[in-house]
Each structure stands twice: as structure tokens, then as C-alpha cells.
Design an enzyme around this catalytic site. Sequence first.
Site, PDB file in Angstrom:
ATOM      1  N   GLN A   1       0.857  -1.236   0.074  1.00  0.00           N
ATOM      2  CA  GLN A   1      -0.104  -0.121   0.103  1.00  0.00           C
ATOM      3  C   GLN A   1       0.812   1.261   0.124  1.00  0.00           C
ATOM      4  O   GLN A   1       0.713   2.110  -0.483  1.00  0.00           O
ATOM      5  CB  GLN A   1      -0.883  -0.026   1.104  1.00  0.00           C
ATOM      6  CG  GLN A   1      -2.102  -0.882   1.132  1.00  0.00           C
ATOM      7  CD  GLN A   1      -2.983  -0.737   2.263  1.00  0.00           C
ATOM      8  OE1 GLN A   1      -3.306   0.524   2.807  1.00  0.00           O
ATOM      9  NE2 GLN A   1      -3.890  -1.955   2.514  1.00  0.00           N
TER      10      GLN A   1
ATOM     11  N   LEU B   1     -11.736  -0.716   0.786  1.00  0.00           N
ATOM     12  CA  LEU B   1     -10.915  -0.223  -0.384  1.00  0.00           C
ATOM     13  C   LEU B   1     -11.224   1.208  -0.235  1.00  0.00           C
ATOM     14  O   LEU B   1     -10.264   1.948  -0.927  1.00  0.00           O
ATOM     15  CB  LEU B   1     -11.917  -0.879  -1.495  1.00  0.00           C
ATOM     16  CG  LEU B   1     -11.239  -0.163  -2.960  1.00  0.00           C
ATOM     17  CD1 LEU B   1      -9.946  -0.500  -3.179  1.00  0.00           C
ATOM     18  CD2 LEU B   1     -12.354  -0.714  -4.193  1.00  0.00           C
TER      19      LEU B   1
ATOM     20  N   ASP C   1     -10.807   3.423   1.866  1.00  0.00           N
ATOM     21  CA  ASP C   1      -9.647   4.369   2.422  1.00  0.00           C
ATOM     22  C   ASP C   1      -8.248   4.374   1.642  1.00  0.00           C
ATOM     23  O   ASP C   1      -7.449   5.039   1.325  1.00  0.00           O
ATOM     24  CB  ASP C   1      -9.276   3.673   3.972  1.00  0.00           C
ATOM     25  CG  ASP C   1      -8.723   2.485   3.952  1.00  0.00           C
ATOM     26  OD1 ASP C   1      -7.609   2.411   3.879  1.00  0.00           O
ATOM     27  OD2 ASP C   1      -9.497   1.594   4.386  1.00  0.00           O
TER      28      ASP C   1
ATOM     29  N   HIS D   1     -10.158   4.218   9.415  1.00  0.00           N
ATOM     30  CA  HIS D   1      -8.929   4.514   8.233  1.00  0.00           C
ATOM     31  C   HIS D   1      -9.309   5.379   7.167  1.00  0.00           C
ATOM     32  O   HIS D   1      -8.557   6.045   6.834  1.00  0.00           O
ATOM     33  CB  HIS D   1      -8.675   3.002   7.594  1.00  0.00           C
ATOM     34  CG  HIS D   1      -7.836   2.249   8.342  1.00  0.00           C
ATOM     35  ND1 HIS D   1      -7.476   1.065   8.128  1.00  0.00           N
ATOM     36  CD2 HIS D   1      -7.137   2.379   9.632  1.00  0.00           C
ATOM     37  CE1 HIS D   1      -6.872   0.286   8.960  1.00  0.00           C
ATOM     38  NE2 HIS D   1      -6.420   1.296   9.878  1.00  0.00           N
TER      39      HIS D   1
END
Length: 342
Positions: free
Chosen positions: A102, A279, A281, A304
Site C-alpha cells: 500500500q 477499499l 480508504d 481508516h
Amino acid sequence: MEILKIDGSHGESGGQILRSAVTLSSITGRPIQIENIRKNRKIPGLRAQHLSAVKLLAKLCNAKVEGLHIGSSTIAFHPNQLQDMSLQENVGTAGSISLILQVLIPAVALARRKLELSIIGGTDVLWSPTGDYTKHVLGEAFSRIGINFSMKIKKRGYYPKGGGIVDVLVHPSKKLNPIFLTKQNTKDAKVLCSHSGIYDVESFVDDVNNTLKKNGFSAQSQINEQPAQNQGASLVVFSQDSTSINGADELLDFKNKDIFGKKCQNSFLESNLGVDTNLSDMLVVPLSLINETSVFTVREISEHLQTNLYITSKITGCKYGVGKIDNGYEIRIQGNSDSSIQ
């Protein structure tokens, strides 16, 4: 450039602020100092997966980093220009590879660079997206934005031993696009189950398929047995059409093995708007750097998501709005493209 100080205890006080902040710092070139890292967690400070993510990113952009050690509550990150690179990394624990990706994938792609990475760690572990979710759900969403990567899971890594092996190739972004994911129209779903040494996994997948069909979905399923250092299993259910990308995943809990798949299927069925909660965030960082306005809908506003909206607006100056709609929320993000990615 003046260093930007960020309070890492803001919002959910987890690793999300750290991941998003260093990603945006590497792309924009703005130095940052993050304090109170994971302050309110049971074990505060940097853990192994956070250390690996920052260390790898620092290699990619030749950054000067202060305070980079296990347990550290403050780091300063001074980036330089990102470079094309080929790297190998061993997290050394079952730390989440997906959470490391990420950080690395948007940073490399948005900076118009290329990365070949072979990494050893946890592919399917608690408190993070599974490898299959990252590959199929996040991969689809990122590709629509203009962030493209390939991901090969060569060996699974479950808690507690880890040892999973993943090869990743990140491509330079050519054109960034806003997204409009506001309504789920499809009734086609896919079910992927990966496991190591779980003899009765087929019955759990059949139960998930039957539940999806009872709720109007046509389900295609696939079961893969893959090597790992210890037993484990993960399940992901996902769907996608031109106006939605929704997914849900789950790990096998040996203490509650009889209900494996129930949490995943229920979460997927509840995610019937533009994107699923997890998904939502993950989209914020790249969307904060696109001048056009992106719009997506989601059932709930997670901590988040709140954290990422806060940190991206602080670093990039993007604007965002959150509106209540039937059964959920609409998120609008007006990005602020940085000159370094033009």
C-alpha cells in the site's frame, strides 16, 4: 523545504497515518516528521512491517530517515527523487506484505517509476488485506486510476511463521484518471480460496456459493492449495462493474473453524454501493493527487477512511466532502496534483 509535523495519534492512531504520510512525502518531495506513532495501541511505536515499508521506500527515493527502529514513536523522513529499482526484502516475521505494498505501489507508480520487488513475509495475516484482495480488488481499482501492477504469490505466508513469497512489478503511471464508483449493478461474483493443508475447505466454499446464489448472485469459485510454512486459509469474494468494485476477505480462525466464510460473505453482501469499506480508504492517497473530482459511495465511514482524508488534505491540500445518502455515504475528493507527477 520546511518539514511538516504530523501527529501520529490522530484518529485511529494506527499505522495508516505513517503509511499514507511517507507515501505522499516521497511523491511530493515534502519532508515530514511523524510523532506519537501508534501511541494508543497495545504495543506502540514502529513494528516490523512498518519498518520494512519505510526502509524500502527510503531506498527507492534515497531518503534520509531519522528514528527508524522497532518501537520508535517518532521518525523524520526527508525524501529525494524516486528511482527505478529492483529490490529483495525479507520482513523477517509474518508482517503484512499487503500493507507494505500500500506504501510502495502508489509511491512508485505516481512518481512515474518502475519497481521489481521480491518480498518475503505474511501474505494472509490479521488486520490487513489478504494477498488475493490486494491482487484482485485493489489491483482493479488502482488500474482504473492509472496505477498498474502485477503480483504473483509464489508461496503463502500465514501467521505465525510467515515466510510467504510475493513478486511484484509496478509500472510507471502514464495518465491519472478520476473515478466514479457510485452504484453496484452487477450480480456476478467471484470466490477465491487459498489454503495450505486444510482438507475440508471445499465445504466452506460451497456454503458461500449457496448463500450468494440465494441473494441473487451468480458465483464462480476457485480453490488453490499452495505451499506454506504452517496451515492456514483465506477467502475473498469480489465483484466489479463499470460503476462499482466491492470485495471482502477472511482468514480461517482455527478456534471457530465451523463458521469460516460467514463473515466474508456477509460483509460482501452488505457492500452493495460503489466500493467496500476497506477499499474506500486505499483510494484516497492517489485521488488526492488528481486535479479532477472523484466520487465514490460506501456503506460506512471507517476510521481508516477518516484518517486518510485528514492526512492527505494536510499534505497535498486536496479538498473533500462527505455526504449522507440512502444506506451509506458519498465521498467527493477534489485532488491537488503535485508538479512532481505532471
